[in-house]
Write a protein that holds these residues in place. Structure first.
Motif, PDB file in Angstrom:
ATOM      1  N   ASN A  92      64.762  86.152  35.443  1.00  0.00           N
ATOM      2  CA  ASN A  92      64.158  87.074  34.223  1.00  0.00           C
ATOM      3  C   ASN A  92      65.085  86.740  33.007  1.00  0.00           C
ATOM      4  O   ASN A  92      65.330  87.455  32.251  1.00  0.00           O
ATOM      5  N   TRP A  93      65.659  85.366  32.923  1.00  0.00           N
ATOM      6  CA  TRP A  93      66.396  85.069  31.780  1.00  0.00           C
ATOM      7  C   TRP A  93      65.428  84.426  30.845  1.00  0.00           C
ATOM      8  O   TRP A  93      64.311  84.000  31.111  1.00  0.00           O
ATOM      9  N   ILE A 125      69.787  87.099  28.400  1.00  0.00           N
ATOM     10  CA  ILE A 125      70.527  85.858  28.518  1.00  0.00           C
ATOM     11  C   ILE A 125      69.773  84.834  28.407  1.00  0.00           C
ATOM     12  O   ILE A 125      68.395  84.843  28.750  1.00  0.00           O
ATOM     13  N   LEU A 126      70.141  83.868  27.474  1.00  0.00           N
ATOM     14  CA  LEU A 126      69.379  82.494  27.305  1.00  0.00           C
ATOM     15  C   LEU A 126      70.061  81.645  28.272  1.00  0.00           C
ATOM     16  O   LEU A 126      71.341  81.244  28.087  1.00  0.00           O
ATOM     17  N   TYR A 127      69.366  80.683  29.014  1.00  0.00           N
ATOM     18  CA  TYR A 127      69.893  79.749  29.680  1.00  0.00           C
ATOM     19  C   TYR A 127      69.337  78.203  29.252  1.00  0.00           C
ATOM     20  O   TYR A 127      68.380  78.013  29.119  1.00  0.00           O
ATOM     21  N   VAL A 128      70.221  77.349  29.053  1.00  0.00           N
ATOM     22  CA  VAL A 128      69.986  75.923  28.363  1.00  0.00           C
ATOM     23  C   VAL A 128      70.258  74.902  29.455  1.00  0.00           C
ATOM     24  O   VAL A 128      71.572  75.005  29.753  1.00  0.00           O
ATOM     25  N   LYS A 169      71.760  87.872  23.607  1.00  0.00           N
ATOM     26  CA  LYS A 169      73.160  88.522  23.720  1.00  0.00           C
ATOM     27  C   LYS A 169      74.339  87.497  24.298  1.00  0.00           C
ATOM     28  O   LYS A 169      75.372  87.672  23.929  1.00  0.00           O
ATOM     29  N   PHE A 170      73.733  86.662  25.144  1.00  0.00           N
ATOM     30  CA  PHE A 170      74.686  85.833  25.821  1.00  0.00           C
ATOM     31  C   PHE A 170      74.054  84.696  26.344  1.00  0.00           C
ATOM     32  O   PHE A 170      72.884  84.436  26.477  1.00  0.00           O
ATOM     33  N   ILE A 171      74.640  83.190  25.841  1.00  0.00           N
ATOM     34  CA  ILE A 171      73.876  82.248  26.407  1.00  0.00           C
ATOM     35  C   ILE A 171      74.932  81.317  27.307  1.00  0.00           C
ATOM     36  O   ILE A 171      76.085  81.020  27.153  1.00  0.00           O
ATOM     37  N   TYR A 172      74.083  81.054  28.411  1.00  0.00           N
ATOM     38  CA  TYR A 172      74.720  79.950  29.425  1.00  0.00           C
ATOM     39  C   TYR A 172      74.184  78.580  29.158  1.00  0.00           C
ATOM     40  O   TYR A 172      73.010  78.407  28.907  1.00  0.00           O
ATOM     41  N   TYR A 210      77.592  83.082  19.164  1.00  0.00           N
ATOM     42  CA  TYR A 210      77.099  83.840  20.562  1.00  0.00           C
ATOM     43  C   TYR A 210      78.455  83.836  21.445  1.00  0.00           C
ATOM     44  O   TYR A 210      79.125  82.951  21.443  1.00  0.00           O
ATOM     45  N   GLU A 211      78.438  84.692  22.264  1.00  0.00           N
ATOM     46  CA  GLU A 211      79.152  84.699  23.707  1.00  0.00           C
ATOM     47  C   GLU A 211      78.285  83.521  24.487  1.00  0.00           C
ATOM     48  O   GLU A 211      77.214  83.932  24.747  1.00  0.00           O
ATOM     49  N   VAL A 212      79.295  82.832  25.030  1.00  0.00           N
ATOM     50  CA  VAL A 212      78.703  81.601  25.829  1.00  0.00           C
ATOM     51  C   VAL A 212      79.504  81.620  27.257  1.00  0.00           C
ATOM     52  O   VAL A 212      80.485  81.796  27.263  1.00  0.00           O
ATOM     53  N   GLY A 213      78.699  80.900  28.057  1.00  0.00           N
ATOM     54  CA  GLY A 213      79.326  80.573  29.380  1.00  0.00           C
ATOM     55  C   GLY A 213      78.685  79.143  29.884  1.00  0.00           C
ATOM     56  O   GLY A 213      77.738  78.479  29.448  1.00  0.00           O
TER      57      GLY A 213
END
Length: 233
Positions: A199-200, A181-184, A7-10, A122-125
């Motif tokens: 726990n992402w 949350i997904l972290y790239v 739902k959110f990708i950093y 997606y919403e990103v950060g």
């Protein structure tokens, strides 16, 4: 339906979206050309010595053993000392390096197109280790404020990745559950270990994966098209 379904990708910034290593090397080569004191010392010798010393100093900084000013001073003073040069030139060299370094900032191949495509769906950060003013200059230069809903810089938070507190802070800002949350990111320690402990979901951008990464990361990729494919874009 997305195969990762966040739902959110950093995104990490340096060496994930922007090519920090390339810019650093080019900036150091410019420094080598700038000063006559390097006569008789090869570019590669300067780069190798600086990288070794700088890596150790960032580890000390990350553990809270030194502050940013000591890191700035020692990375060139100790490099020059190791190379048998005048370490008192560290301040001037540091300023010259930063000016050259900024001239070489650019996107990682394929990262810009992928980031824009992800931000449309997606919403990103952004979460980045580093000194706040330098990272903000990068964020401004590449217009990341236009798309990133949250921007988290380690110096502003007071801790660096993989410290759990920066991930806890970023989770609250995202406003979704941790597992959504997904972290790239490119760093195994900072991004893969840090993100998985939070726990992402984690997508590890790397050309040289290690066995432990396959246990912790939800996706390992070396081409941004792979990331887009897994996100159903």
């Amino acid at each position: 339906m997305s195969q990762l379904n966040p739902k959110f990708i950093y995104f990490d910034l340096d060496d994930t979206l922007l090519d920090h290593k390339k810019a650093e090397q080019a900036g150091l080569r410019d420094v080598h050309q700038h000063f006559d004191m390097f006569n008789g010392i090869s570019e590669d010798n300067l780069l190798e010595t600086y990288h070794h010393i700088n890596k150790g100093l960032w580890e000390e900084y990350g553990r809270g053993e030194i502050d940013r000013h000591e890191l700035h001073r020692r990375r060139f003073s100790e490099t020059f000392q190791e190379l048998g040069l005048d370490e008192n030139m560290h301040e001037e060299a540091g300023k010259v390096y930063m000016n050259y370094y900024r001239n070489h900032w650019e996107w990682i191949a394929g990262a810009r197109e992928a980031y824009v495509a992800v931000a449309e769906k997606y919403e990103v950060g952004i979460i980045t280790n580093g000194f706040a003013e330098t990272q903000r200059l990068k964020i401004d230069q590449f217009n990341l404020k236009e798309t990133a809903r949250q921007i988290v810089i380690s110096e502003d938070v007071g801790v660096m990745k993989p410290d759990p507190r920066i991930f806890d802070h970023s989770t609250k800002l995202a406003g979704v559950n941790r597992e959504d949350i997904l972290y790239v990111g490119d760093s195994f320690t900072s991004d893969v270990v840090g993100g998985s402990k939070a726990n992402w979901k984690v997508a590890w951008y790397t050309q040289t994966p290690i066995e432990q990464g396959y246990k912790l990361a939800d996706l390992i990729f070396d081409d941004f098209d792979e990331l887009l494919n897994k996100l159903g874009i």
